[in-house]
Design an enzyme around this catalytic site. Structure first.
Site, PDB file in Angstrom:
ATOM      1  N   ASP A  19      32.113  33.772  34.577  1.00 56.86           N
ATOM      2  CA  ASP A  19      33.241  34.116  33.707  1.00 56.86           C
ATOM      3  C   ASP A  19      34.049  32.897  33.283  1.00 56.86           C
ATOM      4  OD1 ASP A  19      32.394  36.334  35.423  1.00 56.86           O
ATOM      5  OD2 ASP A  19      33.974  37.480  34.466  1.00 56.86           O
ATOM      6  N   ARG A 100      44.804  35.681  46.122  1.00 52.52           N
ATOM      7  CA  ARG A 100      45.291  35.557  44.742  1.00 52.52           C
ATOM      8  C   ARG A 100      46.712  35.019  44.609  1.00 52.52           C
ATOM      9  NH1 ARG A 100      40.349  35.172  44.399  1.00 52.52           N
ATOM     10  NH2 ARG A 100      39.135  36.647  43.173  1.00 52.52           N
ATOM     11  N   ASP A 129      42.422  42.026  39.965  1.00 54.91           N
ATOM     12  CA  ASP A 129      42.845  40.624  39.944  1.00 54.91           C
ATOM     13  C   ASP A 129      43.725  40.281  38.743  1.00 54.91           C
ATOM     14  OD1 ASP A 129      41.818  39.857  42.349  1.00 54.91           O
ATOM     15  OD2 ASP A 129      39.993  38.965  41.550  1.00 54.91           O
ATOM     16  N   SER A 181      28.534  39.931  41.312  1.00 52.64           N
ATOM     17  CA  SER A 181      29.814  39.229  41.273  1.00 52.64           C
ATOM     18  C   SER A 181      30.242  38.952  42.701  1.00 52.64           C
ATOM     19  CB  SER A 181      30.862  40.106  40.566  1.00 52.64           C
ATOM     20  OG  SER A 181      32.133  39.495  40.615  1.00 52.64           O
TER      21      SER A 181
END
Length: 406
Positions: A19, A100, A129, A181
């Site tokens: 990505d 995160r 996310d 992923s």
């Protein structure tokens, strides 16, 4: 880094994966921004970090900044979360979610340092996310521009991104056959997509990266002693470790014995369900040790309240609400209990299972002289009569009231 940064610079949270590799050229051709790739080292595979700066530059980035956050991540995020006992939907130890806020915080600090006009992330419009990153951005830098390419561009799948990178002649290790992923840090690794998108498919060997399968794990169990002080592991088998090295050590031990695997379908914040295979070997061992000492140390009301706080904290972390007064309040509330969690635990690991065999604490409320089934001289069993009379009084009064009404 001694580069002189240009105007109209955007700082991208860059992993080197599919990505974010596609985002760099897309941002340039769509907005004509200068892209600086920001890489947070939170203990992911050294293989992923190898030549990552070169990879970012080859993808079109103006520069790449790598920041070592490994110790900060474990000491200020992972260990406090484990001491609280946060676990999402009864299984997930929040390995991705807890990383995160730190990544976003460090990204924002760097963006301000170089006078960037905005920040960017590679989260999809279907996941959690995007919320986690943008909650942090909004709190820490409300004036910065936020870019989320997955909510803008024409691409609709990871296959589209593969074709796009092929057109741009940008190398990626992902291919159409193994299009999982993955997200990795020192605390956990997750695998999503591929065969896991059908819940009637079993996970396969490609869905597990760290841990041995239970079938291939050693046939002989292994025992370890964990020493804890104020809710944190400080020693393994009498050897002192820093928080980061402690987690690394327990990851290695747990992975060998197939500890810390879950295959979960979870409820995402936006309403969708998703399936993933998560591996958290060291964290799972620590979680069990902490809960074992809580059984010894906390009275019933404290134990109940701590678990209520932990349940709420799990959704706060999962939903990206780290930089909020609510998280501060929950963490401070739980710290009162965590500071009591001191002692040692003997744990046995065997083919994916964790058994607590022994535990002791200087703060224990378990006193054998009182709890024994044998003869004792400290507890008068007659005292229980008065307690039961008072404890059952409201029930007795309710029954009497009901009889009067008849």
């Amino acid at each position: 880094m001694n580069k002189i940064y240009k105007k109209n610079t955007i700082v991208l949270a860059y992993s080197g994966g599919l990505d974010t590799s596609a985002i760099i050229p897309w941002l340039q051709e769509t907005y004509n921004f200068n892209i600086v790739a920001f890489v947070a080292d939170i203990g992911q595979s050294r293989k992923d970090l190898y030549d990552i700066e070169k990879k970012a530059i080859n993808s079109g980035a103006y520069a790449c900044h790598i920041e070592d956050l490994r110790n900060t991540f474990v000491e200020n995020f992972v260990f406090p979360m484990l001491s609280i006992g946060a676990m999402y939907e009864g299984k997930y130890l929040l390995g991705t979610a807890i990383s995160r806020p730190l990544i976003a915080q460090a990204q924002i600090q760097f963006a301000k340092k170089i006078h960037s006009i905005g920040v960017c992330h590679g989260a999809t419009g279907k996941g959690n996310d995007q919320v986690r990153f943008e909650m942090a951005y909004a709190t820490l830098a409300p004036d910065l521009k936020i870019l989320a390419p997955w909510r803008e561009w024409k691409f609709r799948s990871r296959e589209d991104l593969l074709n796009y990178l092929k057109e741009k002649k940008i190398f990626t290790t992902v291919n159409s056959k193994k299009i999982y992923s993955k997200d990795e840090n020192v605390f956990h690794i997750s695998t999503e997509g591929g065969v896991l998108e059908n819940t009637w498919n079993s996970s396969n060997k490609h869905c597990w990266s760290w841990t041995q399968s239970p079938q291939k794990a050693p046939d002989v169990p292994e025992r370890i002693v964990l020493h804890l002080y104020k809710g944190r592991v400080v020693k393994i088998n009498d050897e002192t470790f820093s928080p980061y090295k402690c987690l690394k050590k327990l990851n290695k031990i747990g992975a060998k014995h197939a500890v810390g695997r879950i295959d979960i379908v979870e409820n995402r914040l936006i309403g969708l369900k998703s399936r993933g295979c998560y591996e958290t070997p060291g964290g799972t061992i620590i979680f069990y040790a902490l809960r074992a000492l809580e059984e010894l140390i906390l009275d019933h009301d404290s134990y109940t309240w701590k678990h209520i706080v932990a349940l709420k904290m799990s959704t706060v972390i999962y939903n990206g609400q780290w930089f909020t007064p609510l998280r501060d309040a929950l963490q401070n509330s739980s710290k009162v209990f965590s500071d009591l969690i001191t002692g040692k635990v003997l744990i046995e690991l065997y083919k994916g299972t964790i058994n607590v065999l022994k535990k002791q604490s200087p703060n224990t409320l378990y006193i054998s002289e009182y709890s024994t089934f044998g003869k004792d001289s400290v507890y008068n069993q007659k005292d229980a009569h008065g307690f039961i009379q008072l404890f059952s009084l409201s029930s007795r009064l309710r029954a009497l009231s009901h009889n009067f009404k008849k």
